[in-house]
Design an enzyme around this catalytic site. Sequence first.
Site, short mmCIF file in Angstrom:
data_model
loop_
_atom_site.label_atom_id
_atom_site.label_comp_id
_atom_site.label_asym_id
_atom_site.label_seq_id
_atom_site.Cartn_x
_atom_site.Cartn_y
_atom_site.Cartn_z
N GLY A 239 56.47 -16.97 -16.31
CA GLY A 239 56.14 -18.06 -15.42
C GLY A 239 57.20 -18.71 -14.58
O GLY A 239 56.89 -19.62 -13.83
N GLU A 273 58.29 -13.60 -21.36
CA GLU A 273 57.38 -12.62 -20.76
C GLU A 273 57.38 -12.75 -19.23
O GLU A 273 56.33 -13.00 -18.63
CB GLU A 273 55.95 -12.85 -21.26
CG GLU A 273 55.76 -12.84 -22.75
CD GLU A 273 54.38 -13.36 -23.19
OE1 GLU A 273 53.67 -13.98 -22.36
OE2 GLU A 273 54.01 -13.13 -24.35
N PRO A 274 58.52 -12.60 -18.57
CA PRO A 274 58.52 -12.79 -17.12
C PRO A 274 57.90 -11.60 -16.39
O PRO A 274 58.11 -10.44 -16.78
CB PRO A 274 60.00 -12.93 -16.78
CG PRO A 274 60.72 -12.22 -17.87
CD PRO A 274 59.85 -12.26 -19.08
N GLY A 275 57.16 -11.87 -15.35
CA GLY A 275 56.60 -10.83 -14.50
C GLY A 275 57.09 -11.03 -13.08
O GLY A 275 58.00 -10.36 -12.59
N ARG A 276 56.49 -12.03 -12.44
CA ARG A 276 56.79 -12.31 -11.03
C ARG A 276 58.28 -12.40 -10.73
O ARG A 276 58.76 -11.82 -9.76
CB ARG A 276 56.13 -13.65 -10.67
CG ARG A 276 56.18 -14.00 -9.19
CD ARG A 276 55.74 -15.46 -8.96
NE ARG A 276 54.49 -15.74 -9.61
CZ ARG A 276 53.28 -15.50 -9.07
NH1 ARG A 276 53.20 -14.99 -7.86
NH2 ARG A 276 52.19 -15.78 -9.73
N ARG A 312 46.98 -11.65 -2.47
CA ARG A 312 47.40 -13.02 -2.76
C ARG A 312 47.06 -14.03 -1.66
O ARG A 312 46.62 -15.13 -1.97
CB ARG A 312 48.89 -13.07 -3.12
CG ARG A 312 49.24 -12.22 -4.35
CD ARG A 312 50.69 -12.38 -4.78
NE ARG A 312 50.95 -13.71 -5.28
CZ ARG A 312 51.52 -14.68 -4.62
NH1 ARG A 312 52.01 -14.47 -3.43
NH2 ARG A 312 51.65 -15.87 -5.15
N TYR A 316 44.71 -16.79 -3.25
CA TYR A 316 45.37 -18.06 -3.60
C TYR A 316 45.82 -18.83 -2.38
O TYR A 316 46.52 -19.83 -2.52
CB TYR A 316 46.64 -17.82 -4.42
CG TYR A 316 46.53 -16.91 -5.61
CD1 TYR A 316 45.64 -17.17 -6.65
CD2 TYR A 316 47.38 -15.81 -5.72
CE1 TYR A 316 45.59 -16.34 -7.76
CE2 TYR A 316 47.33 -14.98 -6.83
CZ TYR A 316 46.43 -15.25 -7.85
OH TYR A 316 46.40 -14.43 -8.94
N CYS A 342 36.47 -6.41 6.72
CA CYS A 342 35.41 -7.27 7.26
C CYS A 342 35.21 -8.52 6.42
O CYS A 342 34.20 -8.69 5.73
CB CYS A 342 34.11 -6.48 7.35
SG CYS A 342 34.34 -4.96 8.28
N TYR A 370 52.27 -8.75 -8.19
CA TYR A 370 50.86 -9.02 -7.91
C TYR A 370 50.47 -8.57 -6.50
O TYR A 370 49.62 -9.16 -5.86
CB TYR A 370 50.54 -10.51 -8.14
CG TYR A 370 50.95 -10.97 -9.52
CD1 TYR A 370 50.24 -10.55 -10.64
CD2 TYR A 370 52.07 -11.77 -9.72
CE1 TYR A 370 50.62 -10.93 -11.92
CE2 TYR A 370 52.47 -12.16 -11.00
CZ TYR A 370 51.74 -11.74 -12.09
OH TYR A 370 52.13 -12.11 -13.35
C1 LIG Z 1 50.67 -13.33 -16.32
C2 LIG Z 1 51.33 -13.56 -17.63
C3 LIG Z 1 52.72 -13.52 -17.72
C4 LIG Z 1 53.62 -13.33 -16.54
O1 LIG Z 1 53.64 -14.44 -15.72
P1 LIG Z 1 54.66 -14.51 -14.49
O2 LIG Z 1 54.36 -15.77 -13.82
O3 LIG Z 1 54.40 -13.34 -13.62
O4 LIG Z 1 56.04 -14.49 -15.06
C5 LIG Z 1 53.28 -13.69 -18.98
N1 LIG Z 1 52.50 -13.89 -20.08
C6 LIG Z 1 51.16 -13.92 -20.01
C7 LIG Z 1 50.37 -14.13 -21.23
C8 LIG Z 1 50.53 -13.77 -18.78
O5 LIG Z 1 49.20 -13.84 -18.72
#
Ligand SMILES: *Cc1c(COP(=O)(O)O)cnc(C)c1O
Length: 414
Positions: A239, A273-276, A312, A316, A342, A370
Amino acid sequence: MNHLHRIDGRLFLEEVSLEDLAREYGTPLYVYSQAALTESFQSYERALAGLPHLICYAVKANGNLAILQHFARLGAGFDIVSGGELARVIKAGGQASKIVFSGVGKTEPEMRAALDVGIRCFNVESESELARLSRLAKEMGKIAPVSFRVNPDVDPKTHPYISTGLKQNKFGIPIDQAPKLYLQAADLPGIEVVGVDCHIGSQLIDLAPIADALDRVLNLVDALKSLGIELRHIDIGGGIGIRYRDETPPDMAAYRDILISRFKGRSQEIIVEPGRSLVGNAGLLLTRVEYVKSGDSKNFVVVDAAMNDLMRPALYDAFHDIVPVLDSGDLGMTCDVVGPVCETGDFIGLERSLAVKEGSLLAVLSAGAYGMSMSSNYNSRPRAAEVLLNKNEIRLIRERESIEGLMAGEWLVY
Ligand SMILES: *Cc1c(COP(=O)(O)O)cnc(C)c1O
């Protein structure tokens, strides 16, 4: 974005000209910088240095095999939310013992597959899920390592669709009900309680809610200890936000300070748990202008990328910076950059100032997270290709989908 620069007005990512890439691989094209992936991963490593930790990349941000493989090489673990993501991680060389499994709706086949390979932890979100997991683990003669995802009821101050830690959200169990569930789990067959986790939302720009949620989780950890339940890890979720426009994302040193102050003297391992923040600013979407439509009240730049490629903005109302690949130095016009789908919601960017003509190339920035992972075939549009750059080396990591491929698995009835 890092590693993005101009030479004589032409845009390069790492050492590769985006014009050359478009000519060779076509558009729309996702382009990623390996150096940027490595650097973002290392910034987390630095923030957590000296504390026992594991960085679990959230696969849903971008699940391309080559990207997973690169993170596995760097020592990452993985946060998965489906059996499909589990299979991807294993195929990419990720270690099962570094996988945590999140999500409110884990199916029996998904749980079995994860028990089979021996993942690090199931992040359990309900009493029913716990009961199902216990039954399956017992049947298979396995022990399922479990953490509960608790909902600390903290407002992460982000977009409502990506807020997950409020009472009204479907995620997790209310933190005040957690002790009861932990005690219950301790007595269940096939279950070993190992941790706690919490994920309050995505694109967090403010560190205060993160600290707040962490404090509530640590209070729970201490309460559990007094009940005789000792946890091995504390998973603080993903997050951390990134810069799309003018946001000031959390400073990693301040993030580190929060962790150090809270975890000093604790023995638990920290899982993040970083993604973005690992992939978002490592990638862009390259697209070509098909038409310029000058209306009475508005100019439209119609490009060959659409909401099916990058959802996105439509989903959003998210902002992505859009820049010309060849900077002509002209002032340009105000326009909406739209796709061919469309739907009125099919836009990449509104009210932008751009100097473009038909055939010009545009780079849609900060699209590594994403982007491709949320893409679809809406309007029967084949999905884009993806390339991963390493200095001057170009690796095609996903072929452009074919029209034939679009219809694979469908059957005529007459
Ligand atoms: C989506 C998600 C993440 C990753 O969130 P980011 O904002 O992309 O870092 C981590 N943990 C869980 C449980 C998620 O659903």
